[in-house]
Design an enzyme around this catalytic site. Structure first.
Site, PDB file in Angstrom:
ATOM      1  N   SER A   1      43.026  34.522  40.387  1.00 13.46           N
ATOM      2  CA  SER A   1      43.116  35.950  40.107  1.00 13.46           C
ATOM      3  C   SER A   1      43.527  36.090  38.650  1.00 13.46           C
ATOM      4  O   SER A   1      44.489  35.444  38.209  1.00 13.46           O
ATOM      5  CB  SER A   1      44.135  36.606  41.041  1.00 13.46           C
ATOM      6  OG  SER A   1      43.947  38.011  41.002  1.00 13.46           O
ATOM      7  N   GLU A   2      42.792  36.912  37.904  1.00 16.68           N
ATOM      8  CA  GLU A   2      42.933  36.883  36.446  1.00 16.68           C
ATOM      9  C   GLU A   2      44.276  37.374  35.934  1.00 16.68           C
ATOM     10  O   GLU A   2      44.597  37.195  34.768  1.00 16.68           O
ATOM     11  CB  GLU A   2      41.785  37.659  35.782  1.00 16.68           C
ATOM     12  CG  GLU A   2      41.719  39.146  36.084  1.00 16.68           C
ATOM     13  CD  GLU A   2      40.848  39.469  37.294  1.00 16.68           C
ATOM     14  OE1 GLU A   2      40.651  38.589  38.155  1.00 16.68           O
ATOM     15  OE2 GLU A   2      40.363  40.618  37.369  1.00 16.68           O
ATOM     16  N   ASN A   3      45.083  37.998  36.802  1.00 19.13           N
ATOM     17  CA  ASN A   3      46.414  38.387  36.348  1.00 19.13           C
ATOM     18  C   ASN A   3      47.361  37.197  36.256  1.00 19.13           C
ATOM     19  O   ASN A   3      48.484  37.339  35.788  1.00 19.13           O
ATOM     20  CB  ASN A   3      47.006  39.468  37.264  1.00 19.13           C
ATOM     21  CG  ASN A   3      47.141  39.018  38.690  1.00 19.13           C
ATOM     22  OD1 ASN A   3      46.228  38.419  39.247  1.00 19.13           O
ATOM     23  ND2 ASN A   3      48.273  39.270  39.294  1.00 19.13           N
ATOM     24  N   GLY A   4      46.888  36.007  36.700  1.00 16.02           N
ATOM     25  CA  GLY A   4      47.689  34.824  36.423  1.00 16.02           C
ATOM     26  C   GLY A   4      48.093  33.964  37.592  1.00 16.02           C
ATOM     27  O   GLY A   4      49.213  33.449  37.629  1.00 16.02           O
TER      28      GLY A   4
ATOM     29  N   SER B   1      44.832  32.449  31.508  1.00 18.27           N
ATOM     30  CA  SER B   1      43.943  32.845  32.599  1.00 18.27           C
ATOM     31  C   SER B   1      42.516  33.032  32.079  1.00 18.27           C
ATOM     32  O   SER B   1      41.550  32.570  32.694  1.00 18.27           O
ATOM     33  CB  SER B   1      44.445  34.155  33.217  1.00 18.27           C
ATOM     34  OG  SER B   1      43.586  34.570  34.246  1.00 18.27           O
TER      35      SER B   1
END
Lengths: 218, 233
Positions: free
Chosen positions: A45-48, A87
């Site tokens: 998930s690109e938020n980390g 990320s």
């Protein structure tokens, strides 16, 4: 015809062993519920977070552990957290194998639009522009037509683009299509849907070779 | 040891003024500098440019500053959860620059690391790339993007020490580390401020050199935007 879960189920069959997968908001999130038996995949998930797990049990939610849809999540054994720059190093550096995202429109050349309706709706692109510009393998999950009944598979996108020539495959409520040099190639029909139904709902060039099989979900 | 501690949020925000450019860490409401935002609301400074992935929700996070019309311009990647934001943007009261999330992160990191600009494939062929230099590398097209310039970066960490060393928790990390040292002054607020020497140097996420002021935060609400749970079998 497929519902949202049906679309997710069909896409899940495209997951391969050892894939790192980024799931967009909406239908793509549901793909995690249908991972085929016997393969190992990890969700980014690109938020980390890498190694995203299911939603927490009630009472175990942690405000500090969410996905890119801002939903509370858990992590799997082997998971890791990282900052936003790292990320997107994973994403732009093509370390993520597959991106599954939603769309408002897809063009027959693989252009995608999913972030803005001028004058009406401006939510922003989030990480979608980075994902579609970088990923080798992009599957779009969406309904074949919009709420007004208009096709979302077009000759050319009418909305502002998110990325150019990037979509490889599309799973809709009506079928499974591949983007080729000549347009949308119909690979499979959704259960109970005819080739004619798909023709009628597709505005872009649709390539139909003989005997389009009905998709197998289980 | 070079001490970075300040007494409280008031001292930490010394020097903030109208028309400044701020970076604010956080993803949605996760890992936002709640204390700094509350103080900015109190100071009521106006004409701000805010670089932040999101714009909060109507009654929390940057939504609080939007509500008081303190923000002139937002630089964000996704603003979908804020009706007041959408209203101000569509009516033209608020200037908004929407940029890809990875570009936002990298423009912070470039500022932090002293790179003036970088190439990214994100946004090529879209309106995001309009007016920007593009260039082909190995058969693929890229867009030139520039490092941010900002007056203050407001970040939130889980633990920090007197030297400004920071450790983040979970996905509350997000943009916070990228923004440290990316503005003229970086202000870190932490849930737990500890004496120098009590954090293991091997476990520091951001070294104190990137942080000018650190303070013990208070009353963290840590609001959850989408509470999703599963039921026990």
């Amino acid at each position: 015809m497929l519902d949202k879960n049906g679309i997710a189920k069909r896409i899940a069959k495209e997951l391969k062993d050892k894939y790192f997968v980024n799931l967009g908001i909406g239908i793509p999130t549901l793909v995690a519920n249908y991972i085929p038996q016997g393969i190992e995949v990890e969700f980014q998930s690109e938020n980390g977070v890498l190694g995203m797990g299911p939603f927490p049990f009630e009472g175990e939610e942690d405000a500090d552990i969410i996905n890119a849809g801002k939903q509370t999540i858990t992590t799997m054994p082997g998971a890791s957290f990282f900052d936003s720059a790292m990320s997107f190093s994973m994403i732009r550096g093509q370390h993520v194998d597959l991106t599954i995202l939603g769309a408002m429109e897809v063009a027959e050349n693989g252009d995608i639009a999913n972030w803005k309706i001028p004058g009406k709706m401006v939510k922003g692109m989030g990480g979608a522009m980075d994902l579609v510009a970088s990923a080798e393998n992009i599957i779009v999950a969406m309904m074949h037509t919009n709420r007004a009944g208009e096709s979302k598979l077009l000759k050319k996108c009418s909305l502002p683009l998110t990325g150019v020539g990037c979509v490889k495959k599309i799973v809709t409520n009506l079928g499974f299509l591949e983007v080729t040099d000549d347009g949308f190639k119909l690979l499979e029909r959704a259960p109970g849907v005819s080739v004619e139904d798909i023709k009628n709902a597709t505005k872009g060039n649709l390539i139909i070779e003989e005997n389009i099989p009905e998709m197998i979900l289980d | 040891m070079i001490r970075k501690t300040v007494l409280n949020v008031t001292e930490a925000l010394t020097g903030v003024k109208d028309s400044m450019t701020f970076m604010l860490g956080g993803f949605g409401l996760c890992g936002i500098p709640e204390n700094a935002i509350a103080e900015l609301v109190k100071l009521n400074i106006k004409g701000l440019t805010c670089i932040s992935n999101n714009a909060g929700v109507d009654d929390f996070g940057l939504g609080l500053l939007l509500h008081k019309k303190q923000i002139k311009k937002m630089v964000s990647s996704y603003v979908g959860e804020n009706d007041e934001f959408e209203r101000q943007m569509l009516s033209g009261e608020l200037d908004v620059e929407l940029i890809p999330q990875g570009t936002l992160a990298e423009r912070c990191r470039a500022a932090q690391g002293g790179s003036p600009a970088f190439y990214t494939p994100a946004g090529y062929g879209t309106e995001v790339a309009e007016g920007k230099e593009t260039r082909e590398f190995n058969g693929k097209m890229y867009v030139l993007e520039h490092a941010f310039e900002a007056d203050f970066a407001f970040v939130k960490a889980w633990k920090g020490d007197e030297a400004g060393n920071l450790i983040f928790k979970g996905t509350a990390r997000n943009f916070n580390p990228c923004m440290c040292g990316a503005a003229k002054i970086t202000v870190a607020e932490v849930e737990e401020l500890v004496p120098a020497g009590s954090l293991n140097p091997d476990e520091i996420h951001i070294p104190g050199i990137f942080v000018q002021r650190i303070f013990q935060g208070e009353h963290y609400e840590k609001r959850i935007e989408q509470r999703t749970v599963r039921t026990r079998e």
